[in-house]
Design an enzyme around this catalytic site. Structure first.
Site, PDB file in Angstrom:
ATOM      1  N   ASN A 207       0.845  -1.188   0.000  1.00 45.47           N
ATOM      2  CA  ASN A 207       0.000   0.000   0.000  1.00 45.47           C
ATOM      3  C   ASN A 207       0.882   1.241   0.000  1.00 45.47           C
ATOM      4  O   ASN A 207       2.111   1.152  -0.003  1.00 45.47           O
ATOM      5  CB  ASN A 207      -0.962  -0.019   1.194  1.00 45.47           C
ATOM      6  CG  ASN A 207      -0.246  -0.164   2.518  1.00 45.47           C
ATOM      7  OD1 ASN A 207       0.571   0.677   2.901  1.00 45.47           O
ATOM      8  ND2 ASN A 207      -0.545  -1.250   3.226  1.00 45.47           N
ATOM      9  N   ARG A 208       0.261   2.400   0.033  1.00 46.92           N
ATOM     10  CA  ARG A 208       0.981   3.661  -0.131  1.00 46.92           C
ATOM     11  C   ARG A 208       1.509   4.256   1.178  1.00 46.92           C
ATOM     12  O   ARG A 208       2.053   5.353   1.168  1.00 46.92           O
ATOM     13  CB  ARG A 208       0.062   4.691  -0.812  1.00 46.92           C
ATOM     14  CG  ARG A 208      -0.412   4.295  -2.199  1.00 46.92           C
ATOM     15  CD  ARG A 208      -1.357   5.358  -2.772  1.00 46.92           C
ATOM     16  NE  ARG A 208      -1.918   4.960  -4.045  1.00 46.92           N
ATOM     17  CZ  ARG A 208      -1.353   5.170  -5.217  1.00 46.92           C
ATOM     18  NH1 ARG A 208      -0.170   5.781  -5.273  1.00 46.92           N
ATOM     19  NH2 ARG A 208      -1.920   4.780  -6.340  1.00 46.92           N
TER      20      ARG A 208
END
Length: 413
Positions: A207-208
């Protein structure tokens, strides 16, 4: 600002070199006065090299400058670290046997003591009386940290981290009432970053998350005097100094680390972006493009709900709900079923944590950014609290709220 830094004769004196560095790098002029006993741990040459000023502990050095009077008069701030049981006793009874105790008697500005000693010494009635005497005269005496002491012992009496002492000193000079570290003696576990779920030896689902918010929370908790344990998944920023770091990669590793860390934690903050799903199968070899151009099918399975498990574990112990504060994070987006806060309120009730910090996320919001805006929801039903600004500022607001909630439910004895 002119600072006198008194160094007591304890093993924690080595940490004070880092405190001195923080003061000098902030532009302050520091005169170090070590006790004779402290020079057995850290020599005067170290203090002179780091401060750029001459060092003495005798009233008979540079007599023409009348240092035993001048240093206290001129100091904008006096900090004593480590403040041993012996030093606290001498200060409380007004003794003046060396340059440091003379300076304490002559100090016109604020005085801050950062104690460090064995647990029994800190809890002894004589030490407690000395501390109350000093506080009654207007001196600031921090609560020591709880943790590993000299040898195998552990308990209250550990010197707070240099960054925490520095933050308290600056708050004291500014006249703020929060100089007393609100989380002294507390243990806080914080998860940060984003987990990575392997697909094959070179690929993963991620994920970011950058880890910036979790690291900022760790810094704020450390500066509030807590003993901080950081469960670090993938992060784009380094972990801060003065905290214990446990490296993890996957959600399952995060779960194992979080459940273990919760056993001795007063607060658990789950700010990491933990993957909801992981590949059902992990290939031992790199998945290659097929000549027949068929696409691979990747089956996902749910990861454990760590936050829910932490709440259930907390509630199932002998002391039960109330002895530990659990804080969740919700990275939410609105949809046709409801807005961000509606989804967050439902999550708060479903998870059962005490506080839920809500982010409105998107490709250009929160992840990787240096600023953020959050809403803090409480399961108690109190009014939602908003905080916005840099992640450092928001983290300070979150830690302040945690300190309030924790001390309201479980005050220190």
């Amino acid at each position: 600002m002119r600072i006198v830094l008194g160094v007591g004769g304890g093993i924690a004196a080595y940490k004070v070199a880092s405190l001195l560095r923080l003061f000098t790098e902030a532009g302050h002029n520091v005169t170090v006065i070590p006790t004779e006993a402290s020079t057995r741990f850290v020599g005067s040459a170290t203090w002179e090299a780091l401060s750029g000023n001459p060092v003495s502990n005798s009233v008979f050095d540079d007599v023409h400058q009348v240092n035993h009077v001048r240093l206290g008069h001129e100091a904008d701030l006096v900090v004593v670290a480590p403040a041993t049981a012996d030093l606290l006793a001498k200060a409380a009874t007004g003794q003046a046997g060396d340059l440091l105790t003379n300076t304490l008697l002559m100090a016109h500005g604020p005085v801050l003591f950062a104690p460090a000693m064995h647990t029994e010494m800190w809890q002894h009635a004589a030490t407690r009386a000395n501390v109350e005497t000093l506080r009654g005269r207007g001196a600031a005496v921090l609560e020591p940290a709880t943790g590993r002491l000299t040898g195998a012992d552990s308990g209250p009496g550990r010197l707070p981290e240099p960054e925490a002492i520095f933050a308290a000193a600056m708050a004291l000079v500014e006249g703020r009432q929060d100089f007393q570290l609100p989380l002294a003696g507390r243990t806080i576990t914080i998860s940060a970053g984003g987990t990575r779920e392997p697909l094959d030896p070179v690929r993963f689902l991620g994920n970011r998350s950058s880890g910036k918010q979790g690291v900022a929370l760790a810094v704020a908790a450390r500066n509030a005097g807590a003993n901080v344990r950081l469960l670090a998944a993938h992060m784009e920023v380094p972990p801060p100094a003065g905290v214990e770091v446990v490296q993890v990669e996957t959600a399952l590793q995060m779960r194992e680390a979080a459940l273990a860390a919760a056993a001795d934690s007063d607060v658990v903050i789950m700010s990491a972006a933990v993957a909801d799903f992981r590949p059902a199968e992990v290939s031992d070899t790199k998945i290659k493009k097929r000549d027949d151009r068929t696409d691979p099918v990747i089956t996902l399975v749910r990861n454990p709900d760590i936050l829910l498990e932490l709440v259930e574990l907390r509630n199932s112990t002998v002391r039960g709900e109330g002895h530990q504060l659990i804080v969740g994070f919700a990275a939410e987006t609105g949809d046709s079923d409801g807005d961000v806060l509606a989804h967050a309120e439902a999550k708060l009730q479903r998870k059962g944590c005490d506080l839920l910090v809500v982010n409105h996320v998107g490709t250009d919001k929160v992840f990787g950014q240096d600023t953020t805006s959050v809403v803090i929801l409480a399961r108690s039903g109190s009014e939602p609290q908003e905080a916005s600004g840099t992640k450092t500022e928001v983290s300070a607001a979150i830690i302040s709220r945690i300190a309030f909630e924790l001390n309201a439910v479980s005050p220190r004895a």
